[in-house]
Design a protein around this motif. Sequence first.
Motif, PDB file in Angstrom:
ATOM      1  N   PRO A   9      17.922 -28.979 -22.713  1.00  0.00           N
ATOM      2  CA  PRO A   9      16.989 -28.841 -21.597  1.00  0.00           C
ATOM      3  C   PRO A   9      15.537 -28.680 -22.001  1.00  0.00           C
ATOM      4  O   PRO A   9      14.649 -28.805 -21.154  1.00  0.00           O
ATOM      5  CB  PRO A   9      17.490 -27.576 -20.881  1.00  0.00           C
ATOM      6  N   ASN A  10      15.287 -28.436 -23.269  1.00  0.00           N
ATOM      7  CA  ASN A  10      13.906 -28.292 -23.745  1.00  0.00           C
ATOM      8  C   ASN A  10      13.297 -29.621 -24.165  1.00  0.00           C
ATOM      9  O   ASN A  10      12.089 -29.703 -24.395  1.00  0.00           O
ATOM     10  CB  ASN A  10      13.856 -27.317 -24.922  1.00  0.00           C
ATOM     11  N   VAL A  11      14.108 -30.681 -24.287  1.00  0.00           N
ATOM     12  CA  VAL A  11      13.603 -31.989 -24.727  1.00  0.00           C
ATOM     13  C   VAL A  11      13.401 -32.860 -23.483  1.00  0.00           C
ATOM     14  O   VAL A  11      14.364 -33.183 -22.781  1.00  0.00           O
ATOM     15  CB  VAL A  11      14.577 -32.664 -25.708  1.00  0.00           C
ATOM     16  N   VAL A  12      12.143 -33.234 -23.255  1.00  0.00           N
ATOM     17  CA  VAL A  12      11.785 -33.959 -22.038  1.00  0.00           C
ATOM     18  C   VAL A  12      10.922 -35.162 -22.402  1.00  0.00           C
ATOM     19  O   VAL A  12      10.059 -35.078 -23.276  1.00  0.00           O
ATOM     20  CB  VAL A  12      11.000 -33.052 -21.061  1.00  0.00           C
ATOM     21  N   LEU A  13      11.174 -36.287 -21.737  1.00  0.00           N
ATOM     22  CA  LEU A  13      10.325 -37.476 -21.861  1.00  0.00           C
ATOM     23  C   LEU A  13       9.653 -37.740 -20.522  1.00  0.00           C
ATOM     24  O   LEU A  13      10.292 -37.623 -19.464  1.00  0.00           O
ATOM     25  CB  LEU A  13      11.132 -38.701 -22.276  1.00  0.00           C
ATOM     26  N   ALA A  14       8.368 -38.078 -20.564  1.00  0.00           N
ATOM     27  CA  ALA A  14       7.602 -38.379 -19.361  1.00  0.00           C
ATOM     28  C   ALA A  14       6.916 -39.725 -19.530  1.00  0.00           C
ATOM     29  O   ALA A  14       6.363 -40.026 -20.591  1.00  0.00           O
ATOM     30  CB  ALA A  14       6.557 -37.286 -19.091  1.00  0.00           C
ATOM     31  N   GLY A  15       6.968 -40.540 -18.475  1.00  0.00           N
ATOM     32  CA  GLY A  15       6.304 -41.840 -18.474  1.00  0.00           C
ATOM     33  C   GLY A  15       5.165 -41.856 -17.478  1.00  0.00           C
ATOM     34  O   GLY A  15       5.199 -41.183 -16.447  1.00  0.00           O
ATOM     35  N   THR A  16       4.129 -42.651 -17.782  1.00  0.00           N
ATOM     36  CA  THR A  16       2.938 -42.685 -16.941  1.00  0.00           C
ATOM     37  C   THR A  16       2.589 -44.121 -16.549  1.00  0.00           C
ATOM     38  O   THR A  16       3.175 -45.089 -17.040  1.00  0.00           O
ATOM     39  CB  THR A  16       1.729 -42.079 -17.680  1.00  0.00           C
ATOM     40  N   LEU A  17       1.604 -44.229 -15.668  1.00  0.00           N
ATOM     41  CA  LEU A  17       0.989 -45.520 -15.382  1.00  0.00           C
ATOM     42  C   LEU A  17       0.248 -46.010 -16.619  1.00  0.00           C
ATOM     43  O   LEU A  17      -0.015 -45.243 -17.554  1.00  0.00           O
ATOM     44  CB  LEU A  17       0.027 -45.397 -14.198  1.00  0.00           C
ATOM     45  N   ASN A  18      -0.141 -47.285 -16.595  1.00  0.00           N
ATOM     46  CA  ASN A  18      -0.671 -47.895 -17.812  1.00  0.00           C
ATOM     47  C   ASN A  18      -2.179 -47.771 -17.969  1.00  0.00           C
ATOM     48  O   ASN A  18      -2.764 -48.490 -18.774  1.00  0.00           O
ATOM     49  CB  ASN A  18      -0.283 -49.373 -17.857  1.00  0.00           C
ATOM     50  N   ALA A  19      -2.840 -46.921 -17.222  1.00  0.00           N
ATOM     51  CA  ALA A  19      -4.287 -46.784 -17.353  1.00  0.00           C
ATOM     52  C   ALA A  19      -4.686 -45.392 -16.851  1.00  0.00           C
ATOM     53  O   ALA A  19      -3.947 -44.757 -16.084  1.00  0.00           O
ATOM     54  CB  ALA A  19      -4.997 -47.880 -16.557  1.00  0.00           C
ATOM     55  N   PRO A  20      -5.804 -44.883 -17.293  1.00  0.00           N
ATOM     56  CA  PRO A  20      -6.819 -45.550 -18.114  1.00  0.00           C
ATOM     57  C   PRO A  20      -6.552 -45.479 -19.616  1.00  0.00           C
ATOM     58  O   PRO A  20      -7.252 -46.109 -20.393  1.00  0.00           O
ATOM     59  CB  PRO A  20      -8.093 -44.778 -17.770  1.00  0.00           C
ATOM     60  N   GLU A  21      -5.565 -44.700 -20.059  1.00  0.00           N
ATOM     61  CA  GLU A  21      -5.296 -44.597 -21.483  1.00  0.00           C
ATOM     62  C   GLU A  21      -4.110 -45.469 -21.859  1.00  0.00           C
ATOM     63  O   GLU A  21      -3.231 -45.751 -21.039  1.00  0.00           O
ATOM     64  CB  GLU A  21      -5.047 -43.133 -21.865  1.00  0.00           C
ATOM     65  N   SER A  22      -4.076 -45.901 -23.113  1.00  0.00           N
ATOM     66  CA  SER A  22      -3.092 -46.898 -23.552  1.00  0.00           C
ATOM     67  C   SER A  22      -1.747 -46.301 -23.922  1.00  0.00           C
ATOM     68  O   SER A  22      -0.743 -47.002 -23.958  1.00  0.00           O
ATOM     69  CB  SER A  22      -3.641 -47.677 -24.750  1.00  0.00           C
ATOM     70  N   VAL A  23      -1.674 -44.985 -24.217  1.00  0.00           N
ATOM     71  CA  VAL A  23      -0.407 -44.332 -24.543  1.00  0.00           C
ATOM     72  C   VAL A  23       0.248 -43.897 -23.239  1.00  0.00           C
ATOM     73  O   VAL A  23      -0.371 -43.198 -22.434  1.00  0.00           O
ATOM     74  CB  VAL A  23      -0.632 -43.122 -25.472  1.00  0.00           C
ATOM     75  N   ASN A  24       1.509 -44.299 -23.048  1.00  0.00           N
ATOM     76  CA  ASN A  24       2.130 -44.118 -21.738  1.00  0.00           C
ATOM     77  C   ASN A  24       3.488 -43.436 -21.762  1.00  0.00           C
ATOM     78  O   ASN A  24       4.124 -43.315 -20.716  1.00  0.00           O
ATOM     79  CB  ASN A  24       2.269 -45.477 -21.047  1.00  0.00           C
ATOM     80  N   VAL A  25       3.946 -42.979 -22.918  1.00  0.00           N
ATOM     81  CA  VAL A  25       5.206 -42.239 -23.017  1.00  0.00           C
ATOM     82  C   VAL A  25       4.950 -40.993 -23.854  1.00  0.00           C
ATOM     83  O   VAL A  25       4.344 -41.070 -24.931  1.00  0.00           O
ATOM     84  CB  VAL A  25       6.325 -43.084 -23.655  1.00  0.00           C
ATOM     85  N   PHE A  26       5.427 -39.835 -23.362  1.00  0.00           N
ATOM     86  CA  PHE A  26       5.184 -38.566 -24.037  1.00  0.00           C
ATOM     87  C   PHE A  26       6.496 -37.785 -24.121  1.00  0.00           C
ATOM     88  O   PHE A  26       7.367 -37.910 -23.262  1.00  0.00           O
ATOM     89  CB  PHE A  26       4.128 -37.750 -23.285  1.00  0.00           C
ATOM     90  N   ARG A  27       6.566 -36.974 -25.184  1.00  0.00           N
ATOM     91  CA  ARG A  27       7.778 -36.180 -25.407  1.00  0.00           C
ATOM     92  C   ARG A  27       7.401 -34.725 -25.645  1.00  0.00           C
ATOM     93  O   ARG A  27       6.412 -34.413 -26.313  1.00  0.00           O
ATOM     94  CB  ARG A  27       8.568 -36.705 -26.597  1.00  0.00           C
ATOM     95  N   SER A  28       8.225 -33.826 -25.082  1.00  0.00           N
ATOM     96  CA  SER A  28       8.059 -32.395 -25.306  1.00  0.00           C
ATOM     97  C   SER A  28       9.379 -31.838 -25.817  1.00  0.00           C
ATOM     98  O   SER A  28      10.450 -32.216 -25.328  1.00  0.00           O
ATOM     99  CB  SER A  28       7.668 -31.674 -24.005  1.00  0.00           C
ATOM    100  N   THR A  29       9.304 -30.955 -26.786  1.00  0.00           N
ATOM    101  CA  THR A  29      10.512 -30.326 -27.339  1.00  0.00           C
ATOM    102  C   THR A  29      10.543 -28.825 -27.077  1.00  0.00           C
ATOM    103  O   THR A  29      11.408 -28.127 -27.606  1.00  0.00           O
ATOM    104  CB  THR A  29      10.590 -30.576 -28.861  1.00  0.00           C
TER     105      THR A  29
END
Length: 571
Positions: free
Chosen positions: A48-68
């Motif tokens: 439950p501590n490992v989470v992935l989040a996706g975003t829209l494609n702008a204004p920044e180029s990185v769009n997938v993030f992970r938290s542990t």
Amino acid sequence: MSWRYILAALLLVVLMAVSGLPSWVWAQASAVPTRNVAISVAVAPGQPNVVLAGTLNAPESVNVFRSTDGAVGWVGLTNGLRPNISAAGIAFDPQNPNLILIGDGGFGYMFRSQDGGTTWEELAGFRELLSENSAVGELYAAVQDGVTVFFACTRFDGVLRSPNAGNIWQKLDAGLEGEARRVREVALYGNDLYAGTHAGLYRLRASASVWEPVPGIPAGNIVFSLLTDGDTLYAGTGIGLFRSPDGNTWEQVPNFPSTIVYDMASTGRLLVAATENGLWTGAGDSWQQATINGVPYGGVAYAIANIPQAPRTLYAATATDWILRSDDEGVTFYLPANMPPLDVQAALATATPTFTPSPTPTDTPTPTATATETPTPTPTFTPSPTPTETPLPTDTPTATEAPLDVPPTPSIESSAPLTGTGILTIPVPLTATAPISIPLPLPGESPAAPESTPAQVAPGQAITEGVTLPEVPLPTPTAAPQEASTASPTATDTPSPVPTATPTATATETPTVTPTATPTVTPTATPTRVPIDVVATIYASLPPVFVGAGLLLALVVLAAGFSIIRGPRDI
């Protein structure tokens, strides 16, 4: 110099708008990893501590993030992922937390990770399965006959199914026509697959290959989300939440807000919904808005997720506040700025049985005591006070308002001071057949203008009918003390038996009072204040550069968002 300051402020506003900075960035810059809007979220099975989040494609180029650490800290994932994608769908393999698929809602790419998200690969050939303007929305993973099966919802191509981690995809679109090919989400209910589309709800029987429409939800409504919770199938639409005990008969859930339901998650005891008007939690017909710091949260929430191993811990992707977390089944949430580290052991503990009996014994004695004591005092006290006290407050306002309809009417014959509003009566015994009425204003009150032109009476003219003089205010004691003293002897001499003095005083007083009051009314009733049109003044003084800056801002925003998907509402 003043125009330079204004221009500098305008340029600052333009830069802030172009950069797309949400309001929470300034206050939570250290807690939020990106300025992009979060549109998807997923939790690793058993972690439950490992989470992935996706975003829209702008204004920044990185769009997938992970938290542990339970959404406290985040790391951008780039190894193998294309820049400027819109990660609209994220799905873990329920049987393997290292296997993850991500679907792109901007261009239709599909990515896979087999090491928990550290590295990624693009699935070759997937994009060719989609039409030119199509893309991927939600991803859904389920176990069928011991095998993990992934389903991809597409913008214009129905549903794609893969039983082997995305290596081979089967297109399921037979029976889906027009807007029904725009699939928002799918869910297994029993052995049948249900699809929420832009043309309502559809079903694919286990033994069939063609989708069939499912009646029961009002026509013309988009089904944005689906969730199977025990024996109940829920459908989130643009007008609220619907439920079905068998997949055939549907009813709208009472007391749930009429809003877009983007996503749902179940804790086993409660249902938590991410909507256009905040996060809502409840069960049956009882619903309440989730709170943050004691305040109901009404921001747009696009996605919500948890896992069966830790159902009380939920994560919500929002439009303005990044990722929120709840540790109590969605009743309250944390903002990124004050997110505490997640207690993994507590989250993995079987909290649902502990949480369920807590309200159960509380509710059980409450109805028992209420049912025992309520009928005893109710028949004793209810009839007695009801007939006795009910008419009392009703008569009170009647007695209060009665004097308002009877204004004081002082007479000129009285010796009392003229301080009320009423009719001044001057009896004319010889030449007039009716009294002459003059209203008296209250002190400090503006006199009313006459509604019609009164008849003119010349000195010495006989009055054959009742003549009403114009409603002329008598002068106040401070403004004209001489006229007040002049009227007093007139009232005193009126009842005298001498006929000659009465008409003379009447003819003399009438022209004297009328011209005196006329100029008094005019300045009082004419507050000639010229209004200032502030908006017109500002527009007239703005330089043309503001218009140019506005057009430039629009062009920059359009250029920056040219490749952005139309948003979670239109994926």
